[in-house]
Design an enzyme around this catalytic site. Sequence first.
Site, short mmCIF file in Angstrom:
data_model
loop_
_atom_site.label_atom_id
_atom_site.label_comp_id
_atom_site.label_asym_id
_atom_site.label_seq_id
_atom_site.Cartn_x
_atom_site.Cartn_y
_atom_site.Cartn_z
N LYS A 20 0.84 -1.20 0.00
CA LYS A 20 0.00 0.00 0.00
C LYS A 20 0.88 1.25 0.00
O LYS A 20 2.08 1.16 0.27
CB LYS A 20 -0.90 -0.02 1.23
CG LYS A 20 -0.14 0.02 2.54
CD LYS A 20 -1.01 -0.33 3.73
CE LYS A 20 -0.20 -0.29 5.02
NZ LYS A 20 -0.94 -0.86 6.14
N ARG A 36 -10.40 -0.28 14.80
CA ARG A 36 -10.47 0.52 13.57
C ARG A 36 -11.67 0.10 12.73
O ARG A 36 -12.66 0.80 12.66
CB ARG A 36 -9.15 0.39 12.81
CG ARG A 36 -8.98 1.35 11.67
CD ARG A 36 -7.55 1.43 11.19
NE ARG A 36 -7.02 0.17 10.67
CZ ARG A 36 -5.77 0.00 10.24
NH1 ARG A 36 -4.93 1.01 10.26
NH2 ARG A 36 -5.36 -1.17 9.80
N TYR A 67 16.37 30.42 6.04
CA TYR A 67 15.16 31.12 6.51
C TYR A 67 15.13 31.22 8.03
O TYR A 67 15.53 30.28 8.73
CB TYR A 67 13.91 30.35 6.08
CG TYR A 67 13.63 30.38 4.61
CD1 TYR A 67 13.28 31.56 3.97
CD2 TYR A 67 13.68 29.21 3.86
CE1 TYR A 67 13.00 31.58 2.61
CE2 TYR A 67 13.40 29.21 2.50
CZ TYR A 67 13.06 30.40 1.88
OH TYR A 67 12.79 30.41 0.55
N MET A 88 12.58 24.15 1.20
CA MET A 88 11.75 23.25 0.41
C MET A 88 12.60 22.33 -0.48
O MET A 88 12.31 21.15 -0.62
CB MET A 88 10.78 24.07 -0.46
CG MET A 88 9.73 23.23 -1.15
SD MET A 88 8.65 24.17 -2.24
CE MET A 88 7.67 25.10 -1.10
C1 LIG Z 1 -0.20 -1.84 6.72
C2 LIG Z 1 -0.77 -3.11 7.13
C3 LIG Z 1 0.06 -4.23 7.31
C4 LIG Z 1 1.56 -4.18 7.23
O1 LIG Z 1 2.06 -3.60 8.38
P1 LIG Z 1 3.63 -3.64 8.68
O2 LIG Z 1 3.76 -3.16 10.06
O3 LIG Z 1 4.25 -2.71 7.68
O4 LIG Z 1 4.07 -5.03 8.47
C5 LIG Z 1 -0.55 -5.43 7.59
N1 LIG Z 1 -1.89 -5.53 7.70
C6 LIG Z 1 -2.71 -4.48 7.54
C7 LIG Z 1 -4.16 -4.66 7.69
C8 LIG Z 1 -2.18 -3.23 7.26
O5 LIG Z 1 -2.99 -2.18 7.12
#
Ligand SMILES: *Cc1c(COP(=O)(O)O)cnc(C)c1O
Length: 369
Positions: free
Chosen positions: A33, A127, A251, A299
């Site tokens: 992701k 969640r 800055y 930046m």
């Molecule tokens: C992001 C995520 C993972 C991976 O988590 P890591 O700590 O990077 O291994 C696994 N399961 C779900 C549901 C996630 O959202």
Amino acid sequence: MRTWAEIDLDNLEYNIKKIKELSHDRDIMAIIKADAYGMGAVTIAKELSEMGVKIFGVSSLEEGIELRNNGIKDEILILAGTFNEELEEAEKKNLQVTLTDLSQINYIFDKKLSLKVHIKVDTGMGRVGFTVEEGKKAIDICKEKNINVVGIYSHLSVSDESDEESINYTKNQLKKFKEFEKLEEIKYIHILNSGGILKFSEIPQSNLVRAGIIMYGVYGEGIVENLKRVFTLKSRILFLKELKEDIDISYGRVGKGYKNDLIATITVGYADGFRRELSNKGTVEIHGVSCKIVGKVCMDMLMVKIPDEIRSHVNVGDEVVVMGEDIFQKSKMVGSSIYELFTGLSRRVSRVYLKKGKPHLVNSLIGKY
Ligand SMILES: *Cc1c(COP(=O)(O)O)cnc(C)c1O
């Protein structure tokens, strides 16, 4: 090139093999992701696929479609939930979905969608998902309605923390999940993330692990000793000056008192994902020597003081290690995590994929080469 992330594919392959061992030979779902945590989802998916990974996890429908549009044919699960109106598209693209409430089950049934689904159970993350009891019911309802449940899973919230209270919390989550370990008709039963893989993989339940950040040799508590580091952020010296006048640096004028010092300007800034909180206190590495950042991170650039020991042999164009082995310390310095530093890398940072220490593929704003 001004600023680039080096991603070592040989080390990634090494880590995948090790993760398989650490997971007691369970299958690996690679979590890619957020553009594979900033590493580039399409490239990482292609490479992992060649390394034998057969299932991927993404957050959203769009992330799944991006992989499909780029030729990834392996199984893909959308982790972070889907809205009902996204389910038809998920079916078309052969993306597996996470079910978190009954309305989705009814929707899939009413629209006669042939989706592969995973039931998400909330054992303590707070969640999304069904309670354990609801989860069992959801599986039964899916069975009645002929919906293809290929997975049941849950997520750990403190698996990467080592204090006793966290360990007990995780153990309790794992215990709740035990309810699902005997569901032999379900293909994938999964709960272990990176922290879980490292600390709890001796548990009997589950047959698949979800490996995210650990693939890059790091996790919530820092660098993993038995793994190899995959990621290094690099940049270059653009400009060198011996400060002749008593002027302040950058800055806000917080870089004071550097008259007669050699100051280098580096081509990395907060718009690349290098955090501004590191202004006037963080360091970068030049010729193996730590150099303090002076003044505020801009930046697109930042300034460092060149220490005496390398003063005579730094040049414009020299390579700078901006974030490497010290990424965990840097994440703490800015009150954050490695996850956030990885995913904060911006689009204009070129991704340079290494094989045998040499660039194998570059993905930059001007294309792939
Ligand atoms: C992001 C995520 C993972 C991976 O988590 P890591 O700590 O990077 O291994 C696994 N399961 C779900 C549901 C996630 O959202």
